[in-house]
Every structure is written in C-alpha cells, then in structure tokens.
Design an enzyme around this catalytic site. Sequence first.
Site, PDB file in Angstrom:
ATOM      1  N   CYS A 215      -0.165   3.928   2.201  1.00 54.15           N
ATOM      2  CA  CYS A 215      -0.029   3.989   3.938  1.00 54.15           C
ATOM      3  C   CYS A 215       1.283   4.124   4.128  1.00 54.15           C
ATOM      4  O   CYS A 215       1.515   4.644   5.154  1.00 54.15           O
ATOM      5  CB  CYS A 215      -0.419   2.210   3.941  1.00 54.15           C
ATOM      6  N   ASP A 216       2.195   3.688   3.353  1.00 53.96           N
ATOM      7  CA  ASP A 216       3.663   3.635   3.586  1.00 53.96           C
ATOM      8  C   ASP A 216       4.587   4.699   2.993  1.00 53.96           C
ATOM      9  O   ASP A 216       5.659   4.558   3.096  1.00 53.96           O
ATOM     10  CB  ASP A 216       4.285   2.090   3.624  1.00 53.96           C
TER      11      ASP A 216
ATOM     12  N   CYS B 175       0.856  -1.119   0.149  1.00 56.72           N
ATOM     13  CA  CYS B 175      -0.076  -0.130  -0.020  1.00 56.72           C
ATOM     14  C   CYS B 175       0.939   1.312   0.049  1.00 56.72           C
ATOM     15  O   CYS B 175       1.193   1.499   0.895  1.00 56.72           O
ATOM     16  CB  CYS B 175      -0.998   0.031   1.127  1.00 56.72           C
TER      17      CYS B 175
END
Length: 357
Positions: free
Chosen positions: A172-173, A169
Amino acid sequence: MTSNPFATAAFVPGLGLNGVQVDSMEMAAADQDASPVRDVIIVGSGPAGYTAAIYCARDGLHPLVLEGSIEAGGALMNTTEVENYPGFPEGILGPELMARMREQAERFGTELIADDAVAMDLLGDIKRVTDSEGNVYRARAVILAMGSGYRKLGIPGEELYSGKGISWCATCDGFFYRGKDVAVVGGGDSAAEEATFLTRFADSVTVIHRRDQLRASKIMADRLLADPKIIPAWNSQIVGLAGSPNLEEITLRDTVTGQLRTIAVSGLLEAIGHDPRSALVAGQVDLDQAGYVKVDGDSTRTSVAGVFACGDAGRGQSLIVWAIAEGRSAANGVDAYLQGSSNLPKPIQPTDRPLVV
C-alpha cells in the site's frame, strides 16, 4: 500516505469498521423487514471465505458473502508476490489471486456485498447478521471467515504516527518511501517479505528484531540478508518514536545490554503478527485463549449449531492452502447441517482409506 486498511478494523457490536454507529432502533426496524431466510451467510472473504462460497454455490446453497468494506479479499490484498501457491510458477500477486477467487465465486452464483458485519445473533435456529447500513440478513447457517488483523506494537506515539510514517502494508505504502531510509520490525516470513519489497523503493531498510536471528524460513531469510539495502538490527526493541509532524526517529533498546540508540527513518512498517477478529462473536461461540474461534476437532464446527469457522478466524495466521481446505470443509459442514449429509469434499484423514505401499 495511506493508512493501514486494518488499523481501524475493530469489530464492536453496533459499530462498523469505519466507526459508523448503527442505532439499535434502526437495527430492530431493519430486522422486521429482513430479507428471506437464506441457506448460508459467509462473514468475511479471503481464500477461506471465497472457497466456502464457491463450494456452497456449486451445491445450490446460494451463499451471501459480506466481504467487508475495506479489507475485502483478506490479508492477501496486502501481500506482494505469492510464490508458494501451486499453478503459478512465476508467482502471483496477492490481490490478483483474490480477484480471481472472487470472480469464480460470483460466477457460480454467490451474492457479494462489500460491507461489514457489525452485529451477529448466532444462537437461534435462524441466524441474523447486520451490516453497517442496518440491513439484517437471515440464514440457517453462518460461516465465520473474518480472518485476523495486524498486531500493533502498543507503544506511545503509535497511533499518532499511523499514516504519518507508520504502516502495516508495504504494497500500500511502499511508493511513498522512494529514496528514503525506512525500518521494518518483525522476524518472520511476513517481515522478510515486506522488507524485501521495500528495497524496490527505499535507499535502506533496517530490519529490527528482538532476537539475534530471523524466524523466517531459510529461503526468505537468505534472500533478505543478501540484499545490500538491508541493515539488520539484532537484539533490538522499539521503545520510542519521534518527529513532527511525521515520523523521523526511532529509539531502540538492546535486549541484551539495555543500551539505547536512535536511528533516523522516514517510515516504519510493523510486521509482528496478527490478532483475531472475534469481538462480534465473543460470548456466542467458544474462543480459545488467544481469542480465535474454537472448532470441534478436525472439523470446522463451532460450539453453536449451524455456525462454522474457517481460515485465520479459527486457525490464526496460516497458509493459503490451509484456508482453502478449511473453506471447503466449512461448505461440507453447512451442507451436512442443512441436508443431513453431504457429498461435498472435506479434508481426508490418514485413516479414511487404506494406505497402499
């Protein structure tokens, strides 16, 4: 670094997405005190699940949606900018689009539960769905909208470096890769999108693909390859991971010559496709060879009366507009199943009305 929210999303009867064991006696006890029989339960969210909920709620069917404890909103929660959805000329972030759909479903009376389905009994006239707390919900119809989960490479060290360099993701990261060299493996639109997004943070993004050209759409591929931070690694396959305690190095094998080489990276994002989340219903509804729920022709009916499937759960990874159309069709199917007929809209076939030239 956050781990992939789908990484632990293996649906196993009696075991929740977070590995919460549901004791069979607790499930049985909960079943004795089950809630009243509802019209319909929708398992999963995302565009298909929320659309089905909107249409069911507007028709007075009082749907209950088990959204999921981690992945509520489906795969679009991990998507950057959605550029091809009508009505948003500047694009819209996936999480924002899902938040709007969720709010709309709730506005019309949908009951939303942020928990996972860990067991389902679909074969009787009254269907039963159990959540991770052991609560049993009963309904005369069920819509399966579980979506699909990220596919893994299946190589040694993948689990070891999950959350320690390996991610699924970018949204997300991505922040954790600021000022670093990273890699993305995959060749489709998802890989192109994720790699392009990572260029906002990383110093360089190596795109690893086993062929000599991307499978992504032309607009996505052209945008990706025009970015000066992108380094293509054509005809390459990942065969090794190394580093301690975090990922530091990837070994690539040339798919043409067999030659090995290593590249130094601080992160690897996997964008190689999706796998079905159908383990909970295997043995109850028919699945296709890939493990996705089979439906009857152009409908959303499954092999079990009163059970319908829509979105990625049946089609595999696809477009938002397909998920929405199938969510609406599933609501129509439920309404017709419960009432004998339905006035809810469903997809129009070419032969449904005369063609006018």
